[in-house]
Design an enzyme around this catalytic site. Structure first.
Site, short mmCIF file in Angstrom:
data_model
loop_
_atom_site.label_atom_id
_atom_site.label_comp_id
_atom_site.label_asym_id
_atom_site.label_seq_id
_atom_site.Cartn_x
_atom_site.Cartn_y
_atom_site.Cartn_z
N ARG A 298 40.90 37.15 30.55
CA ARG A 298 40.63 37.74 31.93
C ARG A 298 41.21 36.78 32.89
O ARG A 298 41.27 35.63 32.59
CB ARG A 298 39.34 37.80 32.37
CG ARG A 298 38.62 38.98 31.67
CD ARG A 298 39.27 40.38 32.15
NE ARG A 298 38.51 41.64 31.58
CZ ARG A 298 38.85 42.29 30.69
NH1 ARG A 298 40.19 41.74 29.94
NH2 ARG A 298 38.29 43.11 30.37
N HIS B 106 49.71 42.15 32.27
CA HIS B 106 48.46 42.58 31.60
C HIS B 106 48.66 43.67 30.79
O HIS B 106 47.95 44.59 30.77
CB HIS B 106 47.60 43.32 32.77
CG HIS B 106 46.01 43.20 32.31
ND1 HIS B 106 44.68 42.97 33.06
CD2 HIS B 106 45.29 43.26 31.03
CE1 HIS B 106 43.98 43.11 32.57
NE2 HIS B 106 44.17 43.16 31.15
#
Length: 312
Positions: free
Chosen positions: A227, A275
């Protein structure tokens, strides 16, 4: 059995059809604003509060590798999901293989000095460089869950010294295990490549900061696959500028999409992807969800439930 589905970008019609094929006795519908009809299960990603609030569900499935997106919203809106309703995350569902591909390719990229050769190519310089040895290229994995185990397994075949750091001791063959804050320094000070696969919890936010980076060997590398909030981006850039870090590969960021003005775009030793390290593969996700729902209906034991207290 009634199932509701919500995802802001997925093709809802495909998911509804696939779920009904996998669970012939279920009726599946895409949730839309104003739908307060009963449901037994909810499949969601970043759901509106009103979708889940007040519902008497048997379980909720987060359509990703972690449940942090729902848990963070629960912190602000505790009424969204009753504490008695189990929350599940997708277990692997093809993400393990994707993480293996990404991690192995990047470790080899640095090990074979392709980053250095690209820099030489940009200067039109023909210059063979000294090779690194595997013994000096220890890889440390922060986070020893399903994905961390997969990455460690894939790197073993390449002969790199491996270590992991987590809440509890692991007994993975060929991997040194370090536990807790008291063993973090010992984990870091021999880690040449740091791979982050930690869960997103209150304890891990901002963990990759100047204090942590200073404990790595000079010329280390950071690969963030977890993250964006784990990394203090200003500290990472400072470590790159000072030479403490030789390179960083980032798939996740504190703000996504990454703003155009971010200095990460322009730093010569930062590589990035948007991502995509491990995305949800629909067919494998459907298989896991349908299998787990069937087990729940039969009262059988299941895996993949998020521990709300721990945050993962």
């Amino acid at each position: 059995m009634e199932i509701i589905f919500y995802h802001p970008t997925f093709n809802a019609a495909w998911w509804v059809n696939a779920l009904e094929k996998a669970l012939p006795h279920a009726r599946v519908r895409e949730w839309k604003v104003g739908d307060n009809n009963p449901a037994d299960y909810a499949l969601v990603w970043q759901p509106p509060v009103e979708m889940l609030a007040g519902r008497r569900l048997k379980a909720v499935f987060a359509l990703g590798a972690g449940g942090d997106a729902i848990l963070s919203k629960l912190n602000a809106h505790p009424e969204m999901l009753d504490a008695s309703i189990p929350l599940f995350r997708l277990e692997d569902t093809g993400m393990g293989l994707q993480m293996q591909e990404y991690a192995v390719s990047q470790v080899l990229h640095w090990f074979r000095r392709f980053d250095d050769y690209q820099a030489l190519k940009n200067q039109a310089l023909w210059k063979p460089l000294p090779e690194y040895t595997r013994e000096e290229f220890s890889v440390g994995i922060m986070g020893a869950g399903v994905l961390g185990a997969k990455v460690a397994e894939s790197l073993q075949a390449w002969g790199f010294p491996l270590r992991c750091w987590s809440r509890s001791r692991k007994s993975w063959p060929g991997v040194e295990s370090y536990v807790g804050r008291e063993e973090l320094h010992a984990f870091l000070n021999q880690t040449r490549v740091l791979i982050n696969l930690l869960p997103n919890t209150a304890q891990t936010v901002g963990i990759i900061n100047s204090e942590l980076l200073d404990q790595l060997p000079d010329g280390a590398y950071v690969l963030n696959l977890a993250r964006g909030v784990h990394v203090q981006e200003a500290d990472l850039l400072a470590a790159l500028d000072s030479g403490k870090l030789k390179g960083a590969m980032l798939d996740v960021f504190s703000q996504e999409p990454l703003p155009q003005e971010s200095p990460l775009w322009r730093h010569p030793r930062v590589a990035m992807t948007p991502h995509i390290a491990a995305v949800t593969r629909p067919a494998e996700a459907i298989d896991y969800i349908s299998r787990t729902i069937t087990q729940l209906e039969k009262g059988e034991p299941v895996t993949g439930q998020v521990d709300r207290a721990r945050g993962y």
